[in-house]
Enzyme design. Structure first.
Site, short mmCIF file in Angstrom:
data_model
loop_
_atom_site.label_atom_id
_atom_site.label_comp_id
_atom_site.label_asym_id
_atom_site.label_seq_id
_atom_site.Cartn_x
_atom_site.Cartn_y
_atom_site.Cartn_z
N GLU A 53 6.58 -38.75 -30.48
CA GLU A 53 6.33 -38.78 -29.04
C GLU A 53 7.60 -38.83 -28.20
O GLU A 53 7.65 -38.33 -27.08
CB GLU A 53 5.43 -39.97 -28.66
CG GLU A 53 3.98 -39.81 -29.09
CD GLU A 53 3.72 -40.28 -30.51
OE1 GLU A 53 4.68 -40.58 -31.24
OE2 GLU A 53 2.53 -40.37 -30.89
N PHE A 115 -7.65 -52.26 -31.17
CA PHE A 115 -6.83 -51.39 -32.01
C PHE A 115 -6.02 -50.43 -31.13
O PHE A 115 -6.58 -49.78 -30.25
CB PHE A 115 -7.73 -50.60 -32.97
CG PHE A 115 -6.96 -49.64 -33.83
CD1 PHE A 115 -6.00 -50.09 -34.72
CD2 PHE A 115 -7.19 -48.27 -33.72
CE1 PHE A 115 -5.28 -49.20 -35.50
CE2 PHE A 115 -6.46 -47.36 -34.50
CZ PHE A 115 -5.51 -47.84 -35.39
N GLN A 116 -4.74 -50.36 -31.37
CA GLN A 116 -3.82 -49.50 -30.62
C GLN A 116 -3.82 -49.78 -29.12
O GLN A 116 -3.68 -48.87 -28.31
CB GLN A 116 -4.10 -48.01 -30.90
CG GLN A 116 -3.84 -47.69 -32.37
CD GLN A 116 -3.73 -46.21 -32.66
OE1 GLN A 116 -4.41 -45.40 -32.04
NE2 GLN A 116 -2.89 -45.86 -33.61
N LYS A 165 -10.00 -44.46 -22.64
CA LYS A 165 -10.79 -43.42 -23.29
C LYS A 165 -12.15 -43.22 -22.62
O LYS A 165 -12.61 -42.09 -22.45
CB LYS A 165 -10.99 -43.78 -24.77
CG LYS A 165 -11.66 -42.66 -25.53
CD LYS A 165 -11.60 -42.86 -27.03
CE LYS A 165 -12.15 -41.63 -27.74
NZ LYS A 165 -12.13 -41.78 -29.19
N MET A 481 32.01 -41.72 -31.12
CA MET A 481 32.33 -42.47 -29.91
C MET A 481 32.49 -43.96 -30.22
O MET A 481 33.34 -44.63 -29.64
CB MET A 481 31.26 -42.24 -28.84
CG MET A 481 31.65 -42.77 -27.48
SD MET A 481 33.21 -42.09 -26.89
CE MET A 481 32.65 -40.70 -25.93
C1 LIG Z 1 19.72 -44.43 -29.27
C2 LIG Z 1 21.14 -44.81 -29.20
N1 LIG Z 1 21.65 -45.72 -30.06
C3 LIG Z 1 22.95 -46.08 -30.00
C4 LIG Z 1 23.78 -45.52 -29.08
C5 LIG Z 1 25.23 -45.94 -29.01
N2 LIG Z 1 26.12 -44.79 -29.31
C6 LIG Z 1 26.71 -44.08 -28.33
S1 LIG Z 1 27.62 -42.81 -28.93
C7 LIG Z 1 27.24 -43.20 -30.51
C8 LIG Z 1 27.78 -42.38 -31.64
C9 LIG Z 1 27.21 -41.04 -31.69
O1 LIG Z 1 27.56 -40.43 -32.88
P1 LIG Z 1 27.35 -38.89 -33.13
O2 LIG Z 1 25.99 -38.49 -32.71
O3 LIG Z 1 27.72 -38.58 -34.53
O4 LIG Z 1 28.35 -38.21 -32.10
P2 LIG Z 1 29.95 -38.24 -32.00
O5 LIG Z 1 30.32 -39.37 -31.09
O6 LIG Z 1 30.49 -38.42 -33.38
O7 LIG Z 1 30.28 -36.92 -31.41
C10 LIG Z 1 26.43 -44.33 -30.56
C11 LIG Z 1 25.95 -44.96 -31.79
C12 LIG Z 1 23.20 -44.59 -28.19
N3 LIG Z 1 23.92 -44.02 -27.21
N4 LIG Z 1 21.90 -44.24 -28.28
#
Ligand SMILES: Cc1ncc(C[n+]2csc(CCOP(=O)(O)OP(=O)(O)O)c2C)c(N)n1
Lengths: 569, 163
Positions: A53, A115-116, A165, A481
């Site tokens: 979803e 439920f749900q 529903k 990052m």
């Molecule tokens: C759902 C979610 N969880 C955690 C984060 C924190 N976060 C920001 S950037 C990042 C790393 C992303 O890694 P990747 O997709 O491999 O991209 P890269 O930075 O290596 O280009 C994380 C964990 C986030 N933004 N969103």
């Protein structure tokens, strides 16, 4: 003739048809079975069956971002609704007009821990523009009308309608209201004429002017007006991550993106200007960093926004103008055009000389001689190969910033990313929404190996709908990052930011029925992209670019610092 | 600074939680909040007492205005206004206390609205300071229970908030 009575489910479907909905992104379940049954009987709009979803909501959101129309998602009660929450919050943070329909347990069961059952209206309240629980089928049509109206007007945003529903079974006559008026909801569109006059005067008095545009320019379809006013004045212009494409990036008046990973010239001009025109932007923490540092330099600020609460929230402004950004800019340009006053050319010349000095530092340079694939290089090649004409969706991380920095968007609604919430997992489902909206367009999803795995299951939806998306994976084996922050601010203690045991992405793509390629050398980047957009034009191509694992995004302003406190390469 | 904000909103399920949710989500404080339907039953009138700098209160009123159910918002503190709060206090009323409690109630123009051998229940209206002063004037041991409604406010003179 006796009025025929329709079931709530049928009424809902009729409402969506009346709104001209083309796609509903969703996933079925018990509470929405009546609705699905009615959807099955019609073909005015198409239902896209996602695999989770969250993806339905992201796809509807991106459909909206790319087209400007209200996106629609449909989920069942309980886990369907909770899975949708991340998508809803993502749309809320970026003010995306969207209607999310959720099923609910039958009204007599509400509050019984059925439920749900979850309190969907309660859970989503802080991350929707508005939401409704429809308890009576007689209110259904008017509620759907209100939902679309609220979502699309004023500062847009997601609206959720929770439908028990039994309401989808109950019968009543169908009458879709032609229009709707709400005494409690009247967005302001026309800017205050006195304030507009002051803005005109202030703009013309500027010695060191700066125009700062945000997502509001895209949402308010004000790209033409921004471009015209900027060119009329010859002033420098910058954009936030969300505003890219609002002004053509290749144009010399454009200083690039500002903010945490903005260019030197944009951030310095922002800090040192004497008159700032802010358009549909909100001075948020990733843009101006520390407001105290920002306020150190004296400058006068004009702020145009459709949402009064965005004005003077983080930064006090001198000329607030609440209104539709396009209308207000048009009026400002008209008054300047018909007046006799002109900008102070000698001051402007000196200001541009200063800006060119900043620009000459070439802050987006990177090592082009590297034997490893540099991620920036991939984006530059993507820009070249697509002629700058692709829709680019992204996930969240370094790859997102590189896409924003190196793909020179010259049209609005081409750059589709989660700016406010920063939702990893957004990119691929977003690309689905965009590709469905524009079946013949080039759609690239720039992603990381962390992010893509958050909604990778959608590769299956892409096959079902034959969506020829190009997944541009900048695979650095790190949550890049996070790694970058650990390198800069945690003395290189890389806690849980290395992703071990990555799948073989080529096999994975193939397993899902798509084309997969791994690219390891710089000289192979362009040919691979050409194949993807040429030979494999009609297929989803998953391009696994093995990039320099240690590359960082520059410039960078550490969190909480000021605009002039950048870390440079 | 203390601000007293009045709002008119649609008398709909969930409207109150939107207001309360806004205050908690944005970290604004609520000193008191009162709400009840108006003479037009489709509308509720709410009075919120909050504290914050002028900038914060400006944001609060903007954010309240942004709620789709909210029809009108006014910061009553911006002009002349009247506020009243109702308090019910149950006190010990035996022996030496009995006479004393009656006397204090009269001085503060309250009323005794329920009586037992041992207790009085006193009703008092006024602004918050008056109610505080009354409580301060009582022997702490004598106070068994208090309940306050929080302030309701209205503009002075011909200042009217209506749609
Ligand atoms: C759902 C979610 N969880 C955690 C984060 C924190 N976060 C920001 S950037 C990042 C790393 C992303 O890694 P990747 O997709 O491999 O991209 P890269 O930075 O290596 O280009 C994380 C964990 C986030 N933004 N969103």
């Amino acid at each position: 003739m006796a009025e025929t009575e329709l079931s709530g489910a049928e009424i809902l479907v009729r409402c969506l048809q009346a709104e001209g909905v083309k796609y509903v992104f969703g996933y079925p379940g018990g509470a929405v079975l009546n609705i699905y049954d009615e959807i099955h009987k019609q073909d005015a709009f198409k239902h896209i069956l996602v695999r989770h979803e969250q993806a339905a909501v992201h796809a509807a959101d991106a459909y909206s971002r790319a087209t400007g129309r209200v996106g629609v998602a449909l989920v069942t009660s309980g886990p369907g609704a909770t899975n949708a929450v991340t998508g809803i919050a993502t749309a809320y943070m970026d003010s995306i007009p969207m209607v999310v329909i959720s099923g609910q347990v039958p009204t007599p069961a509400i509050g019984m821990d059925a439920f749900q059952e979850v309190d969907t209206v309660g859970i989503t309240r802080p991350c929707v523009k508005h939401n409704f629980l429809v308890k009576d089928v007689h209110e259904l049509a008017a509620t759907i009308k209100k939902a679309f109206y609220i979502a699309a007007t004023g500062r847009p945003g997601p609206v959720l309608v929770d439908i028990p529903k039994d309401v989808t079974q109950h019968l009543c006559a169908f009458d879709y209201p032609a229009d709707i008026r709400m005494r409690s909801y009247n967005p302001t569109y026309k800017g205050h004429s006195g304030q507009i006059k002051r803005a005109v005067q202030m703009l013309l008095e500027a010695k060191r002017p700066m125009i700062y545009t945000g997502g509001g320019v895209i949402l308010g379809n004000a790209d033409r007006q921004v471009t015209e006013l900027t060119r009329l004045l010859g002033y420098p212009v910058t954009s936030t991550l969300m505003g890219l494409g609002g002004y053509p990036a290749p144009d010399p008046l454009f200083l690039g993106m500002l903010g945490m990973h903005g260019t030197i010239e944009a951030n310095m001009a922002m800090q040192h200007c004497d008159v700032l025109l802010a358009v549909g932007a909100r001075f948020d923490d990733r843009v101006i960093g520390n407001p105290k540092h920002f306020a150190k330099e004296a400058r006068r600020i004009i702020h145009i926004d459709v949402d009064p609460s965005s004005i003077s929230k983080r930064v006090k402004v001198d000329v607030p103008i609440v209104g539709d950004v396009a209308q207000v800019l048009e009026e400002i340009a008209r008054q300047i055009g018909t007046g006799t006053d002109r900008p102070d050319q000698s001051a402007l010349k000196a200001w541009w000389a200063q800006i060119e000095l900043w620009r000459s530092q070439d802050c987006l340079k990177y090592d082009r001689a590297s034997e490893m694939i540099k991620p920036q290089f991939v984006i530059e090649k993507l820009y070249e190969v697509t002629g700058g004409d692709a829709y680019v969706t992204s996930d969240v991380g370094q790859h997102q910033m590189w896409a924003a920095q190196y793909y020179k968007f010259d049209k609005p609604r081409r750059w589709i990313n989660s700016g406010g919430l920063g939702t990893m997992g957004f990119g691929l489902p977003a690309a689905m929404g965009v590709q469905l909206a524009f079946p013949d367009a080039m759609v690239a999803c720039v992603t990381g190996e962390g992010s893509i795995q958050m909604n990778i299951q959608e590769l299956s939806t892409c096959l079902q709908e034959k969506l020829p998306i190009k997944v541009i994976l900048l695979n650095n084996r790190y949550l890049g990052m996070v790694r970058q922050w650990q390198e800069f601010f945690y003395e290189e203690r890389y806690a849980e930011s290395y992703i071990d045991a990555l799948p073989d992405f080529v096999k994975l793509a193939e397993a899902y029925g798509h084309v997969g390629m791994t690219v390891e050398k710089p000289q192979d980047v362009e040919p691979a992209l050409r194949d993807a957009f040429g030979k494999h034009k009609d297929r989803l191509v998953f391009l696994n670019f093995v990039t320099d694992p240690r590359e960082n995004v520059y410039p960078m302003i550490p969190a909480g610092k000021g605009l002039s406190e950048m870390i440079l390469l | 600074m203390r601000h007293i904000i009045s709002l008119l909103m649609e008398n709909e399920a969930g409207a109150l939680s939107r207001v309360a949710g806004l205050f908690s989500a944005r970290g604004y404080n609520i000193e008191s909040l009162t709400v009840a339907p108006t003479e037009d039953v489709t509308l509720s009138r709410m009075t919120i007492v909050t504290r914050g700098s002028n900038d914060v209160v400006e944001q609060i009123t903007k954010q309240l205005n942004k709620l789709v159910d909210v029809v009108k918002v006014q910061d009553l503190t911006d002009g002349g206004h009247i506020e009243r709060e109702l308090m019910l206090v149950k006190v010990r009323a035996f022996g030496e206390y009995r006479e004393e409690m009656k006397r204090m109630t009269d001085i503060f123009r309250g009323r005794v609205i329920d009586v037992t051998d041992k207790t009085y229940t006193i009703e008092l209206t006024g602004d918050g300071q008056k109610l505080n002063a009354f409580l301060a004037a009582l022997e702490p041991d004598a106070i068994l229970e208090t309940v306050r409604t929080g302030a309701s406010g209205i503009g002075r003179g011909e200042r009217v908030m209506k749609i």
